[in-house]
Design a protein around this motif. Sequence first.
Motif, PDB file in Angstrom:
ATOM      1  N   SER A  68     -24.042  -0.549 -21.701  1.00  0.00           N
ATOM      2  CA  SER A  68     -23.767  -1.831 -21.061  1.00  0.00           C
ATOM      3  C   SER A  68     -24.464  -1.919 -19.706  1.00  0.00           C
ATOM      4  O   SER A  68     -25.005  -2.962 -19.344  1.00  0.00           O
ATOM      5  CB  SER A  68     -22.260  -2.025 -20.892  1.00  0.00           C
ATOM      6  N   GLU A  69     -24.454  -0.805 -18.950  1.00  0.00           N
ATOM      7  CA  GLU A  69     -25.100  -0.795 -17.636  1.00  0.00           C
ATOM      8  C   GLU A  69     -26.609  -0.976 -17.776  1.00  0.00           C
ATOM      9  O   GLU A  69     -27.223  -1.710 -17.002  1.00  0.00           O
ATOM     10  CB  GLU A  69     -24.802   0.515 -16.913  1.00  0.00           C
ATOM     11  N   LEU A  70     -27.200  -0.296 -18.747  1.00  0.00           N
ATOM     12  CA  LEU A  70     -28.653  -0.346 -18.889  1.00  0.00           C
ATOM     13  C   LEU A  70     -29.143  -1.650 -19.508  1.00  0.00           C
ATOM     14  O   LEU A  70     -30.150  -2.214 -19.076  1.00  0.00           O
ATOM     15  CB  LEU A  70     -29.135   0.833 -19.740  1.00  0.00           C
ATOM     16  N   PHE A  71     -28.435  -2.125 -20.527  1.00  0.00           N
ATOM     17  CA  PHE A  71     -28.953  -3.247 -21.312  1.00  0.00           C
ATOM     18  C   PHE A  71     -28.138  -4.525 -21.176  1.00  0.00           C
ATOM     19  O   PHE A  71     -28.541  -5.575 -21.675  1.00  0.00           O
ATOM     20  CB  PHE A  71     -29.019  -2.841 -22.794  1.00  0.00           C
ATOM     21  N   GLY A  72     -26.974  -4.466 -20.507  1.00  0.00           N
ATOM     22  CA  GLY A  72     -26.127  -5.627 -20.362  1.00  0.00           C
ATOM     23  C   GLY A  72     -25.265  -5.844 -21.609  1.00  0.00           C
ATOM     24  O   GLY A  72     -25.370  -5.113 -22.592  1.00  0.00           O
ATOM     25  N   HIS A  73     -24.403  -6.821 -21.563  1.00  0.00           N
ATOM     26  CA  HIS A  73     -23.563  -7.146 -22.721  1.00  0.00           C
ATOM     27  C   HIS A  73     -23.274  -8.640 -22.738  1.00  0.00           C
ATOM     28  O   HIS A  73     -23.469  -9.341 -21.738  1.00  0.00           O
ATOM     29  CB  HIS A  73     -22.259  -6.341 -22.712  1.00  0.00           C
ATOM     30  N   VAL A  74     -22.805  -9.110 -23.892  1.00  0.00           N
ATOM     31  CA  VAL A  74     -22.423 -10.506 -24.025  1.00  0.00           C
ATOM     32  C   VAL A  74     -20.902 -10.603 -23.962  1.00  0.00           C
ATOM     33  O   VAL A  74     -20.183  -9.651 -24.282  1.00  0.00           O
ATOM     34  CB  VAL A  74     -22.946 -11.114 -25.337  1.00  0.00           C
ATOM     35  N   LYS A  75     -20.440 -11.746 -23.542  1.00  0.00           N
ATOM     36  CA  LYS A  75     -19.004 -11.978 -23.415  1.00  0.00           C
ATOM     37  C   LYS A  75     -18.288 -11.724 -24.738  1.00  0.00           C
ATOM     38  O   LYS A  75     -18.738 -12.152 -25.798  1.00  0.00           O
ATOM     39  CB  LYS A  75     -18.760 -13.424 -22.963  1.00  0.00           C
ATOM     40  N   GLY A  76     -17.185 -10.949 -24.667  1.00  0.00           N
ATOM     41  CA  GLY A  76     -16.377 -10.675 -25.836  1.00  0.00           C
ATOM     42  C   GLY A  76     -16.884  -9.546 -26.714  1.00  0.00           C
ATOM     43  O   GLY A  76     -16.313  -9.278 -27.775  1.00  0.00           O
ATOM     44  N   SER A  77     -17.945  -8.849 -26.276  1.00  0.00           N
ATOM     45  CA  SER A  77     -18.517  -7.790 -27.117  1.00  0.00           C
ATOM     46  C   SER A  77     -17.625  -6.559 -27.173  1.00  0.00           C
ATOM     47  O   SER A  77     -17.710  -5.768 -28.104  1.00  0.00           O
ATOM     48  CB  SER A  77     -19.907  -7.399 -26.613  1.00  0.00           C
ATOM     49  N   PHE A  78     -16.753  -6.396 -26.171  1.00  0.00           N
ATOM     50  CA  PHE A  78     -15.780  -5.306 -26.185  1.00  0.00           C
ATOM     51  C   PHE A  78     -14.655  -5.667 -25.227  1.00  0.00           C
ATOM     52  O   PHE A  78     -14.773  -6.624 -24.438  1.00  0.00           O
ATOM     53  CB  PHE A  78     -16.421  -3.960 -25.807  1.00  0.00           C
ATOM     54  N   LYS A  88     -29.483  -3.259 -16.226  1.00  0.00           N
ATOM     55  CA  LYS A  88     -30.436  -2.767 -15.230  1.00  0.00           C
ATOM     56  C   LYS A  88     -31.886  -3.005 -15.652  1.00  0.00           C
ATOM     57  O   LYS A  88     -32.732  -3.328 -14.820  1.00  0.00           O
ATOM     58  CB  LYS A  88     -30.212  -1.277 -14.978  1.00  0.00           C
ATOM     59  N   PHE A  89     -32.181  -2.841 -16.946  1.00  0.00           N
ATOM     60  CA  PHE A  89     -33.555  -3.062 -17.398  1.00  0.00           C
ATOM     61  C   PHE A  89     -33.969  -4.515 -17.210  1.00  0.00           C
ATOM     62  O   PHE A  89     -35.076  -4.799 -16.741  1.00  0.00           O
ATOM     63  CB  PHE A  89     -33.707  -2.652 -18.868  1.00  0.00           C
ATOM     64  N   GLU A  90     -33.073  -5.434 -17.561  1.00  0.00           N
ATOM     65  CA  GLU A  90     -33.397  -6.853 -17.397  1.00  0.00           C
ATOM     66  C   GLU A  90     -33.529  -7.214 -15.923  1.00  0.00           C
ATOM     67  O   GLU A  90     -34.403  -8.008 -15.545  1.00  0.00           O
ATOM     68  CB  GLU A  90     -32.323  -7.708 -18.064  1.00  0.00           C
ATOM     69  N   ALA A  91     -32.685  -6.607 -15.084  1.00  0.00           N
ATOM     70  CA  ALA A  91     -32.757  -6.870 -13.639  1.00  0.00           C
ATOM     71  C   ALA A  91     -34.066  -6.359 -13.038  1.00  0.00           C
ATOM     72  O   ALA A  91     -34.517  -6.862 -12.004  1.00  0.00           O
ATOM     73  CB  ALA A  91     -31.566  -6.220 -12.929  1.00  0.00           C
ATOM     74  N   ALA A  92     -34.659  -5.352 -13.688  1.00  0.00           N
ATOM     75  CA  ALA A  92     -35.899  -4.762 -13.170  1.00  0.00           C
ATOM     76  C   ALA A  92     -37.151  -5.445 -13.722  1.00  0.00           C
ATOM     77  O   ALA A  92     -38.265  -4.967 -13.478  1.00  0.00           O
ATOM     78  CB  ALA A  92     -35.937  -3.280 -13.513  1.00  0.00           C
ATOM     79  N   HIS A  93     -36.986  -6.543 -14.447  1.00  0.00           N
ATOM     80  CA  HIS A  93     -38.124  -7.239 -15.060  1.00  0.00           C
ATOM     81  C   HIS A  93     -39.218  -7.510 -14.021  1.00  0.00           C
ATOM     82  O   HIS A  93     -38.944  -8.014 -12.928  1.00  0.00           O
ATOM     83  CB  HIS A  93     -37.647  -8.549 -15.679  1.00  0.00           C
ATOM     84  N   ASN A  94     -40.451  -7.141 -14.361  1.00  0.00           N
ATOM     85  CA  ASN A  94     -41.637  -7.254 -13.513  1.00  0.00           C
ATOM     86  C   ASN A  94     -41.664  -6.224 -12.383  1.00  0.00           C
ATOM     87  O   ASN A  94     -42.625  -6.189 -11.602  1.00  0.00           O
ATOM     88  CB  ASN A  94     -41.783  -8.657 -12.913  1.00  0.00           C
ATOM     89  N   GLY A  95     -40.616  -5.410 -12.292  1.00  0.00           N
ATOM     90  CA  GLY A  95     -40.560  -4.384 -11.259  1.00  0.00           C
ATOM     91  C   GLY A  95     -40.501  -2.987 -11.846  1.00  0.00           C
ATOM     92  O   GLY A  95     -41.155  -2.692 -12.852  1.00  0.00           O
ATOM     93  N   THR A  96     -39.696  -2.143 -11.218  1.00  0.00           N
ATOM     94  CA  THR A  96     -39.602  -0.729 -11.586  1.00  0.00           C
ATOM     95  C   THR A  96     -38.144  -0.349 -11.787  1.00  0.00           C
ATOM     96  O   THR A  96     -37.276  -0.789 -11.023  1.00  0.00           O
ATOM     97  CB  THR A  96     -40.199   0.162 -10.475  1.00  0.00           C
ATOM     98  N   ILE A  97     -37.882   0.464 -12.810  1.00  0.00           N
ATOM     99  CA  ILE A  97     -36.553   1.039 -12.965  1.00  0.00           C
ATOM    100  C   ILE A  97     -36.661   2.545 -12.771  1.00  0.00           C
ATOM    101  O   ILE A  97     -37.583   3.190 -13.296  1.00  0.00           O
ATOM    102  CB  ILE A  97     -35.926   0.696 -14.335  1.00  0.00           C
ATOM    103  N   ASN A 120     -40.828  -2.527 -25.605  1.00  0.00           N
ATOM    104  CA  ASN A 120     -40.771  -3.380 -24.411  1.00  0.00           C
ATOM    105  C   ASN A 120     -39.808  -4.540 -24.570  1.00  0.00           C
ATOM    106  O   ASN A 120     -40.073  -5.674 -24.145  1.00  0.00           O
ATOM    107  CB  ASN A 120     -42.163  -3.913 -24.049  1.00  0.00           C
ATOM    108  N   CYS A 121     -38.672  -4.261 -25.202  1.00  0.00           N
ATOM    109  CA  CYS A 121     -37.627  -5.260 -25.310  1.00  0.00           C
ATOM    110  C   CYS A 121     -36.267  -4.571 -25.342  1.00  0.00           C
ATOM    111  O   CYS A 121     -36.169  -3.384 -25.656  1.00  0.00           O
ATOM    112  CB  CYS A 121     -37.815  -6.151 -26.538  1.00  0.00           C
ATOM    113  N   ILE A 122     -35.248  -5.329 -24.977  1.00  0.00           N
ATOM    114  CA  ILE A 122     -33.890  -4.805 -24.979  1.00  0.00           C
ATOM    115  C   ILE A 122     -33.015  -5.690 -25.852  1.00  0.00           C
ATOM    116  O   ILE A 122     -33.387  -6.818 -26.190  1.00  0.00           O
ATOM    117  CB  ILE A 122     -33.293  -4.754 -23.552  1.00  0.00           C
ATOM    118  N   GLN A 123     -31.858  -5.169 -26.189  1.00  0.00           N
ATOM    119  CA  GLN A 123     -30.851  -5.949 -26.900  1.00  0.00           C
ATOM    120  C   GLN A 123     -29.510  -5.664 -26.240  1.00  0.00           C
ATOM    121  O   GLN A 123     -29.093  -4.517 -26.134  1.00  0.00           O
ATOM    122  CB  GLN A 123     -30.812  -5.567 -28.379  1.00  0.00           C
ATOM    123  N   LYS A 124     -28.857  -6.719 -25.777  1.00  0.00           N
ATOM    124  CA  LYS A 124     -27.584  -6.540 -25.096  1.00  0.00           C
ATOM    125  C   LYS A 124     -26.514  -6.037 -26.064  1.00  0.00           C
ATOM    126  O   LYS A 124     -26.570  -6.314 -27.263  1.00  0.00           O
ATOM    127  CB  LYS A 124     -27.121  -7.857 -24.459  1.00  0.00           C
TER     128      LYS A 124
END
Length: 232
Positions: A68-78, A88-97, A120-124
């Motif tokens: 969840s920290e790395l890829f995020g989550h959608v509402k109600g997923s747990f 964190k990966f989505e927050a780092a878009h165009n930058g560095t993680i 080069n893609c993530i899935q929440k």
Amino acid sequence: MIGKSKAINEIKDLIDKVAETDAKILINGPNGSGKELVSKSIHNLSNRAHQPLIEVNCAAIPSELIESELFGHVKGSFTGAVKDKVGKFEAAHNGTIFLDEIGDMSLSAQAKVLRVLQDNCIQKVGGGKDIKIDVRVIAATNKDLKKEIENGKFREDLYHRLAVIIIDVPSLNSRKDDIPLLIDHFAKNIADSQGNEVKKFSDKAIDLMKKYDWSGNVRELRNVIERLIILG
């Protein structure tokens, strides 16, 4: 980075060569040796310097929460997921993680990170949609990842994805000639932060610190300098 030792100069030269590329980097070194500083230097000298540098301490995140920290989550997923979360990966878009202590990441999370590096893609978590990202990945560890691979604790395919460029940060004990420069640097920084006059260290004090066994490396040295300035 403070120091004029051969090891530090080699690291500086390597940073200059790789900073403007998008090559993945693995930083090895003991705790407190300055791995985070190396990652910041690479980011600050890169073409992504004006984009985010997102730092993740993999050892500090419980295994059940790291995806969840790395890829995020959608509402109600747990239970407890009351709203969508950006990872964190989505927050780092165009930058560095910066994945610090990646050797402590669970095998399941390693598999997910490997997919990110490949596609080069993530899935929440709880989401079925692929999100394209453009992220430069820098990882660090204080563990011998080849031994971790032998023990079944780290994925070999992930290791080879990460270790395009390997930077080995030395312990402070192996570069003690840098200690006077580090003492001077920390003394000035601490004086500036406290609004005090810079305190000088005697040659005898410096010699004693050069003989000391710095098991906590540069972080321990800075703490000692601050303690001496406050109490001296």
